[in-house]
Scaffold this motif. Sequence first.
Motif, PDB file in Angstrom:
ATOM      1  N   ASP A 358     -12.190  25.446  29.661  1.00 43.30           N
ATOM      2  CA  ASP A 358     -13.282  25.870  30.537  1.00 43.30           C
ATOM      3  C   ASP A 358     -14.142  26.873  29.779  1.00 43.30           C
ATOM      4  O   ASP A 358     -13.944  27.124  28.583  1.00 43.30           O
ATOM      5  CB  ASP A 358     -12.757  26.434  31.867  1.00 43.30           C
ATOM      6  CG  ASP A 358     -11.864  27.648  31.693  1.00 43.30           C
ATOM      7  OD1 ASP A 358     -12.034  28.386  30.701  1.00 43.30           O
ATOM      8  OD2 ASP A 358     -10.992  27.878  32.557  1.00 43.30           O
ATOM      9  N   THR A 359     -15.085  27.467  30.456  1.00 39.82           N
ATOM     10  CA  THR A 359     -16.053  28.349  29.779  1.00 39.82           C
ATOM     11  C   THR A 359     -15.429  29.664  29.334  1.00 39.82           C
ATOM     12  O   THR A 359     -16.005  30.363  28.497  1.00 39.82           O
ATOM     13  CB  THR A 359     -17.242  28.640  30.709  1.00 39.82           C
ATOM     14  OG1 THR A 359     -16.745  29.172  31.945  1.00 39.82           O
ATOM     15  CG2 THR A 359     -18.041  27.371  30.987  1.00 39.82           C
ATOM     16  N   THR A 360     -14.269  30.021  29.851  1.00 36.32           N
ATOM     17  CA  THR A 360     -13.659  31.293  29.453  1.00 36.32           C
ATOM     18  C   THR A 360     -12.658  31.133  28.317  1.00 36.32           C
ATOM     19  O   THR A 360     -12.468  32.057  27.518  1.00 36.32           O
ATOM     20  CB  THR A 360     -12.940  31.957  30.647  1.00 36.32           C
ATOM     21  OG1 THR A 360     -11.967  31.051  31.172  1.00 36.32           O
ATOM     22  CG2 THR A 360     -13.921  32.347  31.732  1.00 36.32           C
ATOM     23  N   ASN A 361     -12.020  29.983  28.221  1.00 31.41           N
ATOM     24  CA  ASN A 361     -10.953  29.857  27.225  1.00 31.41           C
ATOM     25  C   ASN A 361     -11.329  29.012  26.005  1.00 31.41           C
ATOM     26  O   ASN A 361     -10.496  28.789  25.127  1.00 31.41           O
ATOM     27  CB  ASN A 361      -9.670  29.312  27.861  1.00 31.41           C
ATOM     28  CG  ASN A 361      -9.826  27.899  28.421  1.00 31.41           C
ATOM     29  OD1 ASN A 361     -10.660  27.127  27.981  1.00 31.41           O
ATOM     30  ND2 ASN A 361      -9.002  27.561  29.407  1.00 31.41           N
ATOM     31  N   MET A 362     -12.588  28.556  25.943  1.00 36.31           N
ATOM     32  CA  MET A 362     -13.003  27.739  24.797  1.00 36.31           C
ATOM     33  C   MET A 362     -13.458  28.649  23.657  1.00 36.31           C
ATOM     34  O   MET A 362     -14.627  28.686  23.272  1.00 36.31           O
ATOM     35  CB  MET A 362     -14.109  26.764  25.200  1.00 36.31           C
ATOM     36  CG  MET A 362     -14.332  25.656  24.195  1.00 36.31           C
ATOM     37  SD  MET A 362     -15.468  24.405  24.833  1.00 36.31           S
ATOM     38  CE  MET A 362     -15.642  23.354  23.406  1.00 36.31           C
ATOM     39  N   THR A 363     -12.487  29.407  23.132  1.00 33.75           N
ATOM     40  CA  THR A 363     -12.746  30.339  22.039  1.00 33.75           C
ATOM     41  C   THR A 363     -11.704  30.142  20.948  1.00 33.75           C
ATOM     42  O   THR A 363     -10.602  29.636  21.217  1.00 33.75           O
ATOM     43  CB  THR A 363     -12.678  31.805  22.525  1.00 33.75           C
ATOM     44  OG1 THR A 363     -11.296  32.140  22.773  1.00 33.75           O
ATOM     45  CG2 THR A 363     -13.503  32.030  23.789  1.00 33.75           C
ATOM     46  N   PRO A 364     -12.013  30.535  19.716  1.00 30.50           N
ATOM     47  CA  PRO A 364     -11.015  30.418  18.645  1.00 30.50           C
ATOM     48  C   PRO A 364      -9.717  31.140  18.981  1.00 30.50           C
ATOM     49  O   PRO A 364      -8.632  30.647  18.668  1.00 30.50           O
ATOM     50  CB  PRO A 364     -11.719  31.052  17.440  1.00 30.50           C
ATOM     51  CG  PRO A 364     -13.170  30.849  17.702  1.00 30.50           C
ATOM     52  CD  PRO A 364     -13.323  30.987  19.191  1.00 30.50           C
ATOM     53  N   ALA A 365      -9.801  32.322  19.598  1.00 28.38           N
ATOM     54  CA  ALA A 365      -8.601  33.089  19.913  1.00 28.38           C
ATOM     55  C   ALA A 365      -7.715  32.352  20.907  1.00 28.38           C
ATOM     56  O   ALA A 365      -6.492  32.301  20.753  1.00 28.38           O
ATOM     57  CB  ALA A 365      -8.985  34.464  20.458  1.00 28.38           C
ATOM     58  N   HIS A 366      -8.341  31.777  21.958  1.00 30.30           N
ATOM     59  CA  HIS A 366      -7.554  31.050  22.950  1.00 30.30           C
ATOM     60  C   HIS A 366      -6.930  29.788  22.342  1.00 30.30           C
ATOM     61  O   HIS A 366      -5.782  29.441  22.650  1.00 30.30           O
ATOM     62  CB  HIS A 366      -8.420  30.686  24.153  1.00 30.30           C
ATOM     63  CG  HIS A 366      -8.706  31.839  25.058  1.00 30.30           C
ATOM     64  ND1 HIS A 366      -9.830  32.619  24.925  1.00 30.30           N
ATOM     65  CD2 HIS A 366      -8.020  32.349  26.113  1.00 30.30           C
ATOM     66  CE1 HIS A 366      -9.828  33.567  25.856  1.00 30.30           C
ATOM     67  NE2 HIS A 366      -8.734  33.420  26.591  1.00 30.30           N
TER      68      HIS A 366
END
Length: 497
Positions: A358-366
Amino acid sequence: MDLVAGIDAGTQSLKVVVYDAAGQAIVAAASAPLELSSGSDGSREQRPADWVAALHACFSALDPGIRANIAALAVSGQQHGFVPVDAAGEVLAPAKLWCDTSTSAECVQIMDAVGGPARTIELAGNPVLTGYTASKLPWTKAHRPEAYARLATILLPHDYLNFVLTGQRFCEYGDASGTGWLDVRTRTWSNELLRATDPDRDLAECLPPIAGPDALFGVDPATAAALGIPAAAKVAVGGGDNMMAAIGTGCVVPGRLAMSLGTSGTLFAYSDTPVVDPEGAWAAFCSSTGGWLPLICTMNCTVVTEQVAKAFGFSTRDGDAHLRATAPGAEGLVMLPFLNGERTPDLPHGKGVLAGLDTTNMTPAHLYRAAMEGATYSLKYGYDAFVRAGMQFDRIVLTGGGSNSAEWRQLVADVFGLPVEVPVQAEGAAFGAALQALWALGRSRGDAASIHDITDRHVALEASLSARPDPARSQAYASAYTRYLRHLDAITPLQRG
C-alpha cells in the motif's frame, strides 16, 4: 605448536580458518569468492576447479609460518552437490549444487519408481527432495550422456576437496545422508533407491567407501607442498556444512538447537537416535560425529535480503537501520521469499511473492524488513514441525552471515520466543571443521576426549551478541507470522501446479 585448519566451501565463497587449540584463538583466516552459474530452468552450477583455485588462494594468503605448523585440517562443504569424476580423477562436468531446482522432475521419478514418497521414507528415512544428489544422476544421464558414460565416482563437493587434498575417494555419513540414497537408520546405502535412480546401471559401484567420523587420512605430498603445509599433516573426514556448523556451535548433544543464516537457512538439533518423520517434514540426516542431525533447510535466506538491498542500491550492512526504522510486521507487507524455489515448505517451483503493498509500506525499508521476516518465517514453519514432534529447546545458537545483524538476532529471538546466543567464532562451519580435525588428531594420539568434550572446551559464546525475546514484539510477530501462513496456504496450489 600444533595448529588445525577448517575449510568451508560454500556457495558464495571458500573460507579457511586456522585455530590454535592451546591458546583457544583463531590465528589466521582467509576467504576467496566463488562464482555461481544460474539458468532460467533453475540450474545452479559451479566449476570444481574454482573451489581448488580458491583453496590455493586462501592458503597463499596465510603466513607461511602458520601454514608450516598445521597438523590437521578438515573440509566443510555445501551439501547435495554432484561432482562426476572419471577413473583418472578428472571432473566430467560442472557441479550441480544444493540450490539447483532443474532436477525436481527426477525427484518424483525416483520416488514413483519405489512406490512414492512414503515408501522412499521407509527405505531411507527421507524423501528425495529437490536439490538432493540422487535426482542429479538421471538428469545428467539425459542431458550430459558423455559425462555419465565415463562416470566412475560420485563425489559431493566436500568429498571432492578431500580427494584433492588426499588423492583418495571417500565420503562420510553426515554428508552422505543428503544424497537421498543412504538409509539413515542403518547407515547403509539403499540398493532399491539406487536401482530406482538408474535401473540400467549399478550405481553402488560409483559410490566411495564411507569413513568413520574420527578417521584420518594422509595429505597428498604434492598438494601439501603447494599449500605450504607439512607433508605429515592429516586430513579428517569433515562433512557437510550443516554437520560442521553443528560442531562449531556445540550442537553435539541432545537439547541443543542451532540455526544458520547463510545463503540458505538451516535449523538443526543433535540426537543420539534416528529422528525420522513419516511425512518428511524435516531432513532426517546423520551427524558427522556418530549421531543424527534432524534438520530443516530453506533455500532462501541471506540471498533474499541481499537481492532486496541490491535492487534498492544499498548494502546489507545498512540493513539494520531499515529494520530499526520499521515496525514488526512491516505494516502488513508480506514476502514469500522463494526466489530459488523452496524446500521448506516443499515448493521446488516456487517463486517470490509480495503481498499487502500500500502507500505506506512501499518503501525500501519495509521491503527489506519483509524479506528478513519472510526468510525467518520459513524457518519458523519448519521449527513448528519439530515442536509438533515433541522436541523441546531452551535456546537457539545462531551462526552464518545473518548472525552478524543485531536486528536479525533480535528478530529470531522474538519470532521463536527463545533466547539467542552467538558463538565467539562466527564462521561456525569452518570452525567446526577445525574442531573435528582437532578431535580426530587427538584420538589418533590416544586422547579419549569426546567431541562434546572438545566443543565444551572450545566453543565459547559472545555475551554481547545475545538477544532475549521481547513479549510485545513477539506478539506482533505472531500476528504477522499468521498472516504469512495464510498467504502461503493461498499460493501453494498455484505454485505446485
